[in-house]
Scaffold this active site. Sequence first.
Site, PDB file in Angstrom:
ATOM      1  N   CYS A 180       0.803  -1.227   0.000  1.00 22.00           N
ATOM      2  CA  CYS A 180       0.000   0.000   0.000  1.00 22.00           C
ATOM      3  C   CYS A 180       0.833   1.274   0.000  1.00 22.00           C
ATOM      4  O   CYS A 180       0.275   2.374  -0.039  1.00 22.00           O
ATOM      5  CB  CYS A 180      -0.960  -0.008   1.184  1.00 22.00           C
ATOM      6  N   HIS A 321      -2.232   8.252   6.104  1.00 28.72           N
ATOM      7  CA  HIS A 321      -2.509   6.967   5.464  1.00 28.72           C
ATOM      8  C   HIS A 321      -3.811   6.379   5.999  1.00 28.72           C
ATOM      9  O   HIS A 321      -4.509   5.674   5.262  1.00 28.72           O
ATOM     10  CB  HIS A 321      -1.355   5.996   5.729  1.00 28.72           C
ATOM     11  N   LYS A 353      -9.837   8.630   2.583  1.00 28.31           N
ATOM     12  CA  LYS A 353     -10.327   7.294   2.243  1.00 28.31           C
ATOM     13  C   LYS A 353     -11.812   7.083   2.557  1.00 28.31           C
ATOM     14  O   LYS A 353     -12.405   6.119   2.067  1.00 28.31           O
ATOM     15  CB  LYS A 353      -9.475   6.224   2.943  1.00 28.31           C
ATOM     16  N   HIS A 358      -9.837   2.497   0.132  1.00 35.89           N
ATOM     17  CA  HIS A 358      -8.385   2.269   0.159  1.00 35.89           C
ATOM     18  C   HIS A 358      -7.967   1.613  -1.144  1.00 35.89           C
ATOM     19  O   HIS A 358      -8.282   0.449  -1.395  1.00 35.89           O
ATOM     20  CB  HIS A 358      -8.046   1.376   1.352  1.00 35.89           C
ATOM     21  N   PHE A 418       1.933  -3.356   4.035  1.00 40.11           N
ATOM     22  CA  PHE A 418       2.242  -4.642   4.647  1.00 40.11           C
ATOM     23  C   PHE A 418       3.733  -4.929   4.482  1.00 40.11           C
ATOM     24  O   PHE A 418       4.352  -4.547   3.483  1.00 40.11           O
ATOM     25  CB  PHE A 418       1.434  -5.766   3.994  1.00 40.11           C
TER      26      PHE A 418
END
Length: 432
Positions: A180, A321, A353, A358, A418
């Site tokens: 991401c 984020h 978002k 997302h 991740f």
Amino acid sequence: MRLLTQIRRASTQATRRRVVITGSGAVTPLANNAAESWQRLLAGESAISRLGAEFKGLPCQVAAQIPRERLEIDKHLTKSDLKLMSPATQFAVIAADEALAAARLQPKELSEEQRERFGVCVGMGMFDLSEVYGAFQQLQRGYNRVSPYFVPRLLPNMACGHISMRHGLRGPNHSVSTACATGAHAIGDAMRFIRNGDADLMLAGSGEACIDPLSIAGFCRLRALSTAFNDNPAVASRPFDKARDGFVMGEGSAVLVLEELEHARFRGAPILAELLGYGLSGDAHHITSPSEDGAGATLAMRRAIADACVKPEDIRYVNAHATSTPTGDRIEAHAISRVFGEHKTNVFVSSTKGAHGHLLGSSGNLEALFVVHACAENKLPPSIHVENLDVDANVVTKTCNWPEDQSRRIALKNSFGFGGTNASLCIASFAE
């Protein structure tokens, strides 16, 4: 020590190439282009809807999808293009076309030497899993049923390749895949190519299209997706709100034109903003969860600020984020507090978002595009659906102007992925 730091900062600013943003393009759940996406974002609209019948039985029933009939993709791409390109690549190619037009660039009219100095840095967070199980089903019917384009459609660097081939761009051709954080890393890497003299122009961003039953099932098994708002999809993504219960998957692409300042001035390009700094870090903690102290996010932000040669007190906005997960939003808010200390009350924070979901590998680049327009147009985009704020941050819940006590609008854009990969970009309104 402080004087020495100031001298080093001034020396760095005086010697390195400056990088500006001269064009933007986007295909998003909100709209088919950057301008309309930005306006719908400022209006507080949500593009999240209920998933179709093929997702029946999955815990999550919501996503931020791009209606293919709305996009009218055959107006942008040929039938041959569609055979060669995955949906994520298609989105990226369309966004790049818009960005070039906005920057008043027609690459085919450039000289050979100019196109050798024009690169592409477009990534992809993860490929479309439906391509894989679709090909596997064809294989069960016979080897010759598998498309010869199966493997090229899967490769994460193919968006980059198709864009360069479409426009004859022979500069750095670089693809990023950092989950991401992909889009933010792509923009930061592209900035460094220009700073280092490898290119004068770069197309930078990412494309993503992973809304399929297998991907949704996989993220559901991680307990990462929202499941509490299946009957009210529009409000399912709610960063920083107490009722948040997971992210909502989106899809799309955003591409920016990055350009060396003197090159942009020479051709009279429209300058939207300046890219000041780029910071990276690793959590070294867990495959999917950040550490409780937010150390990785803190490092990325501090490194972006240092690279930008500005002070924390110069930053007045952070585009977070924050994906609407209970843990991630809280830890990021804590990291922002660590970076800014007493100044945090003067720093506005929002995550967009809630409007577009997302976009995984395309989240950082889309949200960086919104920060570019925020700096250019003196508007701060809101975090929508915040009914009960449960983080210690100055969260923007309605579109507003920047503070008037600042000579230059300077912001951070955070992206985390991740594997513990983090990126932060420092973006500012343009100043001579």
